[in-house]
Design a protein around this motif. Structure first.
Motif, PDB file in Angstrom:
ATOM      1  N   ASN A  59       4.616   5.754 -66.279  1.00 48.56           N
ATOM      2  CA  ASN A  59       4.211   7.169 -66.178  1.00 48.56           C
ATOM      3  C   ASN A  59       5.382   8.042 -66.630  1.00 48.56           C
ATOM      4  N   GLY A  60       5.120   9.330 -66.735  1.00 47.81           N
ATOM      5  CA  GLY A  60       6.147  10.254 -67.226  1.00 47.81           C
ATOM      6  C   GLY A  60       7.267  10.504 -66.229  1.00 47.81           C
ATOM      7  N   THR A  61       7.014  10.226 -64.967  1.00 44.06           N
ATOM      8  CA  THR A  61       8.059  10.385 -63.950  1.00 44.06           C
ATOM      9  C   THR A  61       9.074   9.247 -64.067  1.00 44.06           C
ATOM     10  N   THR A  85       8.401  24.448 -63.681  1.00 44.23           N
ATOM     11  CA  THR A  85       7.979  23.175 -64.275  1.00 44.23           C
ATOM     12  C   THR A  85       7.169  22.406 -63.247  1.00 44.23           C
ATOM     13  N   PHE A  86       6.634  21.252 -63.658  1.00 44.58           N
ATOM     14  CA  PHE A  86       5.950  20.353 -62.738  1.00 44.58           C
ATOM     15  C   PHE A  86       6.996  19.598 -61.900  1.00 44.58           C
ATOM     16  N   ALA A  88       7.728  16.679 -61.101  1.00 43.79           N
ATOM     17  CA  ALA A  88       8.382  15.435 -61.522  1.00 43.79           C
ATOM     18  C   ALA A  88       9.738  15.674 -62.177  1.00 43.79           C
ATOM     19  N   ASP A 164      12.242  16.624 -71.604  1.00 46.42           N
ATOM     20  CA  ASP A 164      11.037  16.241 -70.862  1.00 46.42           C
ATOM     21  C   ASP A 164       9.851  16.788 -71.647  1.00 46.42           C
ATOM     22  N   ALA A 166       6.777  15.687 -71.512  1.00 50.31           N
ATOM     23  CA  ALA A 166       5.517  15.230 -70.905  1.00 50.31           C
ATOM     24  C   ALA A 166       4.373  16.124 -71.362  1.00 50.31           C
ATOM     25  N   GLN A 167       4.648  17.420 -71.444  1.00 49.57           N
ATOM     26  CA  GLN A 167       3.630  18.348 -71.933  1.00 49.57           C
ATOM     27  C   GLN A 167       3.759  18.543 -73.440  1.00 49.57           C
ATOM     28  N   SER A 188       4.636  11.732 -71.015  1.00 53.23           N
ATOM     29  CA  SER A 188       3.632  11.231 -70.081  1.00 53.23           C
ATOM     30  C   SER A 188       2.323  11.087 -70.823  1.00 53.23           C
ATOM     31  N   LYS A 193      -2.611  15.399 -70.474  1.00 50.72           N
ATOM     32  CA  LYS A 193      -1.540  15.776 -71.414  1.00 50.72           C
ATOM     33  C   LYS A 193      -2.093  15.703 -72.845  1.00 50.72           C
TER      34      LYS A 193
HETATM   35  C1  LIG Z   1       3.149  15.576 -66.104  1.00 48.92           C
HETATM   36  C2  LIG Z   1       4.598  15.861 -66.135  1.00 48.92           C
HETATM   37  C3  LIG Z   1       5.546  14.884 -65.758  1.00 48.92           C
HETATM   38  C4  LIG Z   1       5.200  13.599 -65.092  1.00 48.92           C
HETATM   39  O1  LIG Z   1       4.306  12.770 -65.726  1.00 48.92           O
HETATM   40  P1  LIG Z   1       3.466  11.696 -64.894  1.00 48.92           P
HETATM   41  O2  LIG Z   1       2.960  10.801 -65.966  1.00 48.92           O
HETATM   42  O3  LIG Z   1       2.380  12.444 -64.192  1.00 48.92           O
HETATM   43  O4  LIG Z   1       4.375  10.999 -63.963  1.00 48.92           O
HETATM   44  C5  LIG Z   1       6.888  15.192 -65.914  1.00 48.92           C
HETATM   45  N1  LIG Z   1       7.297  16.383 -66.391  1.00 48.92           N
HETATM   46  C6  LIG Z   1       6.411  17.346 -66.735  1.00 48.92           C
HETATM   47  C7  LIG Z   1       6.931  18.643 -67.269  1.00 48.92           C
HETATM   48  C8  LIG Z   1       5.039  17.131 -66.598  1.00 48.92           C
HETATM   49  O5  LIG Z   1       4.179  18.093 -66.942  1.00 48.92           O
END
Ligand SMILES: *Cc1c(COP(=O)(O)O)cnc(C)c1O
Length: 388
Positions: A59-61, A85-86, A88, A164, A166-167, A188, A193
């Motif tokens: 996962n992205g975390t 931010t989210f 994670a 990061d 992820a987005q 992620s 996403k």
């Molecule tokens: C979604 C997200 C993550 C984490 O991704 P996961 O796959 O849900 O663990 C990390 N950073 C940002 C900015 C995100 O939006």
């Protein structure tokens, strides 16, 4: 007709059976963990993202914590993150005993403000209690952070840089992906996403061969990798397969998810182009009706993970749109530095006034590559009809 905030079923229909076929092929292939699709996807992902190496993970975390573990980030270290931010982005820092320092964002791009970052680093240095180690810049809502400026600051202060994405994975500045500046890009594949799979997934990208091997080992319980063999690991056992060279974790990308992602990556460049067109049309139509539409510097490409406007009566607008059948979301109503679990961590010099304003005025509208003009017109009409 009900409207989707992100219409992933429309994407699946557009791909016309390709995903279903890829999933069944992965099931029949039987290599459900680290099957050939994972390697294939990693190669294609690296090529797309202009990086030498890409590694799938769970996962992205996890993608964010892998480089931090590899760099030995620990108690006494400071990691600079945006608050807007989210969860994670900051969550993985205290896992390692290190301290997240929350930095304010730029009022136009919503991304980490380079001047505030430098002030935060200098304040930590002057105080002398924590060691600045890493900056995690976020490509919020799909727009690249100001990497040229942030990278220069990291170089001046000897800090590592993570993007990061992820987005924002797929975003570029003057045609260059964030890895041109960052030591590691993380992403992620959470379904919502822009490049999502059908479950959880993530990846790290880097140009650094040694770091790639380190993270490859960490994602599979600290397994032996090529550099360990070179350093004589084989002397420990006749079968190096079960050696643990470092304290790692179990964070693999499933074969089935890699199979889904191979199909989605094929169409991803076209989807980013579609999202750019849809966002430009939103900007034109909505500018008269909201406080601010998104601002994208001319040389930037965003993947528009979210299309987010500002409105002074945000909650009123959200209720009005809900009544009109238009789904919306607020990212993020409670920034990290105001979260119960994170409020005790330090803030950058000057506090976070921009973040604290944005949390009350931002609202995200339906956005995905399959958003047609008729649906977009319904969204615009609903916003235009809001009186207050
Ligand atoms: C979604 C997200 C993550 C984490 O991704 P996961 O796959 O849900 O663990 C990390 N950073 C940002 C900015 C995100 O939006």
């Amino acid at each position: 007709m009900s409207m989707a905030f992100i219409d992933l079923q429309a994407q699946r229909r557009r791909l016309n059976g390709a995903i279903e076929a890829a999933v069944m092929a992965a099931v029949e292939g039987g290599a459900w963990v680290m099957g050939p699709q994972v390697r294939q996807f990693e190669e294609e992902l690296a090529a797309f993202g202009q990086a030498k190496h890409a590694l799938g993970c769970a996962n992205g975390t996890d993608a964010l914590i892998l480089p931090l573990i590899a760099w030995g980030v620990r108690t006494g270290d400071a990691v600079f993150v945006p608050s807007f931010t989210f969860t994670a982005t900051a969550e993985i820092v205290p896992w390692l005993g290190a301290t997240p320092i929350f930095v304010d964002v730029d009022a136009d791009t919503y991304n980490m403000d380079p001047q505030k970052l430098e002030a935060a680093i200098e304040a930590v240095k002057a105080e002398g209690k924590l060691t600045p180690r890493v900056v995690i810049a976020v490509d919020l809502f799909g727009q690249p952070a100001d990497y040229p400026a942030i990278k220069a600051i990291c170089d001046r202060h000897g800090l590592k840089l993570i993007s990061d994405s992820a987005q924002g994975f797929g975003c570029t500045i003057g045609g260059e992906h964030p890895i041109k500046w960052a030591d590691v890009t993380t992403t992620s594949f959470f379904p919502a996403k822009p490049l999502g799979c059908y479950g959880d997934g993530g990846a790290v990208l880097t140009d650094d061969e040694d770091l790639a091997q380190e993270m490859d080992s960490l994602r599979v319980h600290g397994k032996v990798v090529a550099k360990d063999m070179k350093a004589g690991a084989a002397e420990f056992a006749h079968d190096p397969k079960y050696l643990a060279m470092r304290i790692g974790m179990n964070s693999r990308l499933d074969t089935i998810q890699a199979a889904v992602l191979i199909e989605k990556l094929r169409v991803f460049p076209d989807e980013i182009a579609a999202r750019m067109r849809i966002a430009a049309r939103y900007n034109d139509l909505l500018a008269p009706h909201v406080t601010a539409v998104p601002r994208l510097p001319a040389r930037n490409v965003s993947n528009w993970a979210q299309y987010t406007v500002e409105h002074e009566n945000r909650d009123g607008l959200a209720a009005h749109l809900k009544a009109q059948g238009v789904p919306t979301a607020v990212y993020y109503p409670v920034p990290m530095h105001m979260q119960p679990a994170y409020a005790r961590f330090p803030q950058g010099a000057g506090g976070l006034p921009v973040t604290e304003r944005l949390k009350d005025v931002v609202i995200s509208l339906p956005m995905h590559a399959d958003l047609d003009e008729a649906t977009q017109d319904r969204v615009v009409a609903a916003i235009a009809s809001f009186a207050g």
